[in-house]
Enzyme design. Sequence first.
Site, mmCIF file in Angstrom:
data_model
loop_
_atom_site.group_PDB
_atom_site.id
_atom_site.type_symbol
_atom_site.label_atom_id
_atom_site.label_comp_id
_atom_site.label_asym_id
_atom_site.label_seq_id
_atom_site.Cartn_x
_atom_site.Cartn_y
_atom_site.Cartn_z
ATOM 1 C CD GLN A 93 -2.981 1.133 2.271
ATOM 2 O OE1 GLN A 93 -2.919 0.315 3.190
ATOM 3 N NE2 GLN A 93 -3.947 2.029 2.181
ATOM 4 C CG HIS A 99 -6.523 2.186 -3.269
ATOM 5 N ND1 HIS A 99 -5.910 2.792 -2.192
ATOM 6 C CD2 HIS A 99 -5.574 1.439 -3.875
ATOM 7 C CE1 HIS A 99 -4.633 2.431 -2.161
ATOM 8 N NE2 HIS A 99 -4.393 1.589 -3.171
ATOM 9 C CG HIS A 101 -5.200 -1.913 -7.044
ATOM 10 N ND1 HIS A 101 -4.309 -1.107 -7.711
ATOM 11 C CD2 HIS A 101 -4.886 -1.812 -5.734
ATOM 12 C CE1 HIS A 101 -3.479 -0.548 -6.830
ATOM 13 N NE2 HIS A 101 -3.810 -0.962 -5.624
HETATM 14 P P1 AMP Z 1 -1.419 0.964 -3.590
HETATM 15 O O1 AMP Z 1 0.038 0.721 -3.908
HETATM 16 O O2 AMP Z 1 -2.246 -0.268 -3.415
HETATM 17 O O3 AMP Z 1 -1.560 1.945 -2.437
HETATM 18 O O4 AMP Z 1 -2.021 1.663 -4.873
HETATM 19 C C1 AMP Z 1 -1.925 3.029 -5.130
HETATM 20 C C2 AMP Z 1 -2.155 3.206 -6.597
HETATM 21 O O5 AMP Z 1 -2.441 4.569 -6.827
HETATM 22 C C3 AMP Z 1 -0.964 2.833 -7.478
HETATM 23 O O6 AMP Z 1 -1.341 1.799 -8.379
HETATM 24 C C4 AMP Z 1 -0.635 4.145 -8.199
HETATM 25 O O7 AMP Z 1 -0.224 3.945 -9.525
HETATM 26 C C5 AMP Z 1 -1.956 4.892 -8.109
HETATM 27 N N1 AMP Z 1 -1.871 6.338 -8.175
HETATM 28 C C6 AMP Z 1 -1.014 7.139 -7.509
HETATM 29 N N2 AMP Z 1 -1.259 8.429 -7.815
HETATM 30 C C7 AMP Z 1 -2.290 8.437 -8.687
HETATM 31 C C8 AMP Z 1 -2.999 9.469 -9.367
HETATM 32 N N3 AMP Z 1 -2.707 10.754 -9.208
HETATM 33 N N4 AMP Z 1 -4.017 9.111 -10.196
HETATM 34 C C9 AMP Z 1 -4.317 7.803 -10.366
HETATM 35 N N5 AMP Z 1 -3.698 6.794 -9.748
HETATM 36 C C10 AMP Z 1 -2.684 7.098 -8.916
#
Ligand code: AMP
Length: 113
Positions: A93, A99, A101
Amino acid sequence: MSDTLFTKIINREIPADIVYEDDLCLAFKDINPQAPLHILVIPKKPIAMISNATNDDENLLGHLFLKAGDIAKDQGYGEAYRLVVNNGEDAGQTVFHLHIHIIAGRSLKWPPG
Ligand code: AMP
């Protein structure tokens, strides 16, 4: 606590490619897609991670998962998709606003790394 990146997306303070919105959640394309379809579904309520959710969030969590399935289908990937929730840094995370995915459109291996 300062707003997370995702709260800023909800508030339209930073841009995102939004594919779905209702009173409870928002869904937008991941900025760094790991598959042809990579969408994030987030609650508007700022729950940092799934382990912080409570019994009060039961309906909200159900809503998020049902909408994730609907969105995968609407995007043309209803047959096969993966839903992932990373909880905590060691689980991958990076953004501390809950969130889901939605990942689809290529052959996915198991177990994930
Ligand atoms: P996690 O690593 O499970 O916390 O997932 C966070 C996700 O947010 C990652 O897949 C990133 O690529 C995505 N992310 C980060 N910043 C943005 C943004 N500004 N718009 C869309 N996705 C983002």
